[in-house]
Write an enzyme that holds these catalytic residues in place. Structure first.
Site, PDB file in Angstrom:
ATOM      1  N   ARG A  24       0.814  -1.224   0.000  1.00 41.90           N
ATOM      2  CA  ARG A  24       0.000   0.000   0.000  1.00 41.90           C
ATOM      3  C   ARG A  24       0.845   1.271   0.000  1.00 41.90           C
ATOM      4  NH1 ARG A  24      -5.403  -0.326   2.083  1.00 41.90           N
ATOM      5  NH2 ARG A  24      -6.309  -2.209   1.224  1.00 41.90           N
ATOM      6  N   ARG A  28      -3.147   6.958   1.078  1.00 38.85           N
ATOM      7  CA  ARG A  28      -3.612   8.173   1.761  1.00 38.85           C
ATOM      8  C   ARG A  28      -2.630   8.794   2.730  1.00 38.85           C
ATOM      9  NH1 ARG A  28      -8.969   5.318   3.617  1.00 38.85           N
ATOM     10  NH2 ARG A  28      -7.467   3.638   3.396  1.00 38.85           N
ATOM     11  N   ARG A  37      -5.835  12.448  -5.743  1.00 41.79           N
ATOM     12  CA  ARG A  37      -7.154  11.860  -5.469  1.00 41.79           C
ATOM     13  C   ARG A  37      -8.227  12.950  -5.508  1.00 41.79           C
ATOM     14  NH1 ARG A  37     -11.275   9.755  -3.922  1.00 41.79           N
ATOM     15  NH2 ARG A  37     -11.596   8.204  -2.300  1.00 41.79           N
ATOM     16  N   ASP A  75      -6.884  -2.126  -7.323  1.00 40.31           N
ATOM     17  CA  ASP A  75      -7.390  -2.827  -6.148  1.00 40.31           C
ATOM     18  C   ASP A  75      -7.611  -4.284  -6.519  1.00 40.31           C
ATOM     19  OD1 ASP A  75      -8.501  -2.023  -3.285  1.00 40.31           O
ATOM     20  OD2 ASP A  75      -9.708  -3.665  -4.061  1.00 40.31           O
ATOM     21  N   TYR A 151     -14.966 -11.505  -0.155  1.00 40.74           N
ATOM     22  CA  TYR A 151     -15.691 -10.257  -0.430  1.00 40.74           C
ATOM     23  C   TYR A 151     -16.910 -10.484  -1.317  1.00 40.74           C
ATOM     24  CZ  TYR A 151     -11.906  -7.568   1.674  1.00 40.74           C
ATOM     25  OH  TYR A 151     -11.003  -7.047   2.556  1.00 40.74           O
TER      26      TYR A 151
HETATM   27  O1  CP3 Z   1       0.067  -1.323  -2.677  1.00 45.15           O
HETATM   28  C1  CP3 Z   1      -0.290  -0.356  -3.372  1.00 45.15           C
HETATM   29  O2  CP3 Z   1       0.175   0.790  -3.214  1.00 45.15           O
HETATM   30  C2  CP3 Z   1      -1.263  -0.581  -4.535  1.00 45.15           C
HETATM   31  C3  CP3 Z   1      -2.622  -0.300  -4.276  1.00 45.15           C
HETATM   32  C4  CP3 Z   1      -3.539  -1.273  -3.555  1.00 45.15           C
HETATM   33  C5  CP3 Z   1      -4.797  -0.852  -3.054  1.00 45.15           C
HETATM   34  N1  CP3 Z   1      -5.450  -1.955  -2.595  1.00 45.15           N
HETATM   35  C6  CP3 Z   1      -5.288   0.533  -3.077  1.00 45.15           C
HETATM   36  C7  CP3 Z   1      -6.395   0.956  -2.181  1.00 45.15           C
HETATM   37  C8  CP3 Z   1      -3.433  -2.661  -3.327  1.00 45.15           C
HETATM   38  C9  CP3 Z   1      -2.289  -3.604  -3.624  1.00 45.15           C
HETATM   39  C10 CP3 Z   1      -4.661  -3.073  -2.721  1.00 45.15           C
HETATM   40  C11 CP3 Z   1      -4.953  -4.485  -2.379  1.00 45.15           C
HETATM   41  C12 CP3 Z   1      -6.146  -4.787  -1.556  1.00 45.15           C
HETATM   42  N2  CP3 Z   1      -7.390  -4.213  -1.626  1.00 45.15           N
HETATM   43  C13 CP3 Z   1      -6.210  -5.829  -0.606  1.00 45.15           C
HETATM   44  C14 CP3 Z   1      -5.072  -6.771  -0.265  1.00 45.15           C
HETATM   45  C15 CP3 Z   1      -4.076  -6.129   0.615  1.00 45.15           C
HETATM   46  C16 CP3 Z   1      -4.559  -5.768   1.999  1.00 45.15           C
HETATM   47  O3  CP3 Z   1      -4.468  -4.595   2.327  1.00 45.15           O
HETATM   48  O4  CP3 Z   1      -4.987  -6.663   2.726  1.00 45.15           O
HETATM   49  C17 CP3 Z   1      -7.506  -5.828  -0.067  1.00 45.15           C
HETATM   50  C18 CP3 Z   1      -8.020  -6.757   1.014  1.00 45.15           C
HETATM   51  C19 CP3 Z   1      -8.252  -4.819  -0.735  1.00 45.15           C
HETATM   52  C20 CP3 Z   1      -9.699  -4.454  -0.549  1.00 45.15           C
HETATM   53  C21 CP3 Z   1      -9.826  -3.052  -0.058  1.00 45.15           C
HETATM   54  N3  CP3 Z   1      -9.671  -1.918  -0.856  1.00 45.15           N
HETATM   55  C22 CP3 Z   1     -10.123  -2.585   1.248  1.00 45.15           C
HETATM   56  C23 CP3 Z   1     -10.375  -3.493   2.447  1.00 45.15           C
HETATM   57  C24 CP3 Z   1     -10.128  -1.167   1.207  1.00 45.15           C
HETATM   58  C25 CP3 Z   1     -10.435  -0.195   2.307  1.00 45.15           C
HETATM   59  C26 CP3 Z   1      -9.259  -0.171   3.225  1.00 45.15           C
HETATM   60  C27 CP3 Z   1      -9.012   1.167   3.861  1.00 45.15           C
HETATM   61  O5  CP3 Z   1      -7.838   1.356   4.221  1.00 45.15           O
HETATM   62  O6  CP3 Z   1      -9.913   2.003   3.997  1.00 45.15           O
HETATM   63  C28 CP3 Z   1      -9.822  -0.772  -0.118  1.00 45.15           C
HETATM   64  C29 CP3 Z   1      -9.722   0.608  -0.616  1.00 45.15           C
HETATM   65  C30 CP3 Z   1      -8.352   1.009  -1.090  1.00 45.15           C
HETATM   66  N4  CP3 Z   1      -7.535   0.256  -1.890  1.00 45.15           N
HETATM   67  C31 CP3 Z   1      -7.723   2.282  -0.836  1.00 45.15           C
HETATM   68  C32 CP3 Z   1      -6.487   2.235  -1.527  1.00 45.15           C
HETATM   69  C33 CP3 Z   1      -5.471   3.341  -1.637  1.00 45.15           C
HETATM   70  C34 CP3 Z   1      -8.304   3.449  -0.039  1.00 45.15           C
HETATM   71  C35 CP3 Z   1      -9.331   4.142  -0.869  1.00 45.15           C
HETATM   72  C36 CP3 Z   1      -9.166   5.639  -0.995  1.00 45.15           C
HETATM   73  O7  CP3 Z   1      -8.063   6.132  -1.336  1.00 45.15           O
HETATM   74  O8  CP3 Z   1     -10.183   6.294  -0.781  1.00 45.15           O
END
Ligand code: CP3
Length: 344
Positions: A24, A28, A37, A75, A151
């Site tokens: 990640r 943010r 964003r 994602d 999910y």
């Molecule tokens: O690593 C990186 O920089 C690449 C981007 C990336 C995102 N999601 C961006 C994201 C990657 C590799 C993921 C993978 C992902 N997404 C996983 C596996 C890794 C992990 O963290 O367990 C999972 C389970 C998801 C599903 C997901 N997407 C969730 C649970 C959430 C909300 C989490 C939160 O922190 O609020 C997201 C949203 C998400 N994916 C965001 C980002 C930057 C936040 C959204 C935003 O910017 O408004």
């Protein structure tokens, strides 16, 4: 490709300093990410679907943190949308119509051509390969079939994914049919990323550690194994990260990846002793250590390097994603500490 420290480490070859990146890393906690964003006032999904802006945020951590690999911004759930499931992020993912019945599973589409189903994914990969100009390798990724199914069946995040568990135990045939469809989609999706130019593939199994080792072997492992075996790997390393899998590493190894991602609930030295020297590892700093004062961060980086004890096949990372309220200065400090303390 073999000249990158990161790629060499994935294949257990010697390196002159330990490579490091952060799960990640585009996100943010970076004001630069929040600025992009905010442009156009679009949603997170809009950002994922805009190759110009999503490539821009993928490159930010390379410039700001000096990490050794880029990961495309996307994602794990975006390829589920073209299976016929409406997706939203609030910011956690929400599917309006979760998969619960055999009619729901039958209705799921496995697109023949993933490059057409999610055109913005090959576009961001191609764009990033150009923009990175060989500075660092590019990681593509997908969710493991089990975590994607969590999910899809639950419809959102959950502590125990009860709806998925009800299907898995109560109707194993339906579960199997669902998992086969998800695995096939995933395989096409990841092979499409390799064809587009991804130089490493990471498979995220965030929820794979929720089940017992027995159930992992029965309900999780067969699908990841099939997925990894079907990848057109060529010289492309595959990383399998199963959060919470410290007590079942031998099973995780059976999936057949080149690198195993570790969370922070097992010491790295102990994990390496269990796994042996024919597989690389990635991890495993507790992400909340980035809230600590910098001398403590440095001490923890040194501890993990000591646990690795100079064994080849080590990529430094966090044990899970970086959290939004971390001070970027501490992430920059951590990456520099890994480079400084591991330099030969
Ligand atoms: O690593 C990186 O920089 C690449 C981007 C990336 C995102 N999601 C961006 C994201 C990657 C590799 C993921 C993978 C992902 N997404 C996983 C596996 C890794 C992990 O963290 O367990 C999972 C389970 C998801 C599903 C997901 N997407 C969730 C649970 C959430 C909300 C989490 C939160 O922190 O609020 C997201 C949203 C998400 N994916 C965001 C980002 C930057 C936040 C959204 C935003 O910017 O408004």
């Amino acid at each position: 490709m073999a000249e990158y420290n990161f790629i060499k480490a994935c294949f257990c070859q010697p390196v002159d300093r330990v490579p490091v990146w952060l799960m990640r890393q585009a996100g943010r906690y970076l004001p630069e990410y929040r600025a992009v964003r905010a442009q156009g006032a679009g949603t997170f999904l809009d950002l994922c679907k805009d190759p110009q802006r999503s490539a821009e945020v993928s490159v930010q951590p390379i410039d700001i943190l000096d990490v050794d690999a880029a990961i495309m911004f996307s994602d794990i759930l975006t390829p589920i949308e073209p299976m016929g499931m409406a997706l939203d992020f609030v910011p956690g993912p929400v599917f309006a119509n979760p998969v619960r019945t055999s009619a729901d599973v039958d209705a799921l589409v496995v697109p023949e051509n993933m490059a057409e189903a999610v055109p913005y994914v090959p576009q961001i990969i191609q764009r990033l390969r150009q923009q990175l100009e060989g500075r660092v390798p590019l990681i593509g990724f997908g969710g493991a079939p089990f975590t994607l199914a969590c999910y899809m069946v639950e419809g959102k995040g959950s502590k125990d994914f009860a709806a998925l568990k009800r299907m898995m135990y109560g109707d194993p045939e339906l579960y199997r049919t669902l998992m086969e469809k998800v695995t096939e989609m995933d395989l096409r999706y990841l092979n499409m990323q390799i064809e587009a130019g991804a130089q490493t593939i990471q498979i995220f199994d965030t929820w794979g550690g929720l089940v017992s080792p027995t159930d992992f072997e029965k309900f999780v492992l067969p699908y990841t194994k099939k997925l990894i075996a079907g990848l057109n790997r060529k010289d492309i390393p595959v990383i399998y990260f199963v959060k919470g899998s410290g007590t079942m590493l031998e099973l995780v190894k059976e999936a057949g990846s080149d690198v195993i991602g570790l969370d922070w609930h097992i010491n790295l030295g102990k994990a390496r002793d269990i796994l042996g020297d024919d597989v690389a590892v990635q991890g495993n700093l507790d992400p909340s250590v980035l809230y600590a004062p910098q001398p403590y961060i440095e001490q923890e980086v040194q501890r993990i390097l000591n646990e690795n004890d100079d064994r080849p096949g080590f990529i430094f990372n966090l044990g899970h994603g970086i959290t939004p309220s971390v001070d970027p200065a501490n992430a920059i400090f951590m990456v520099d500490a890994v480079h400084r303390l591991s330099k030969k």
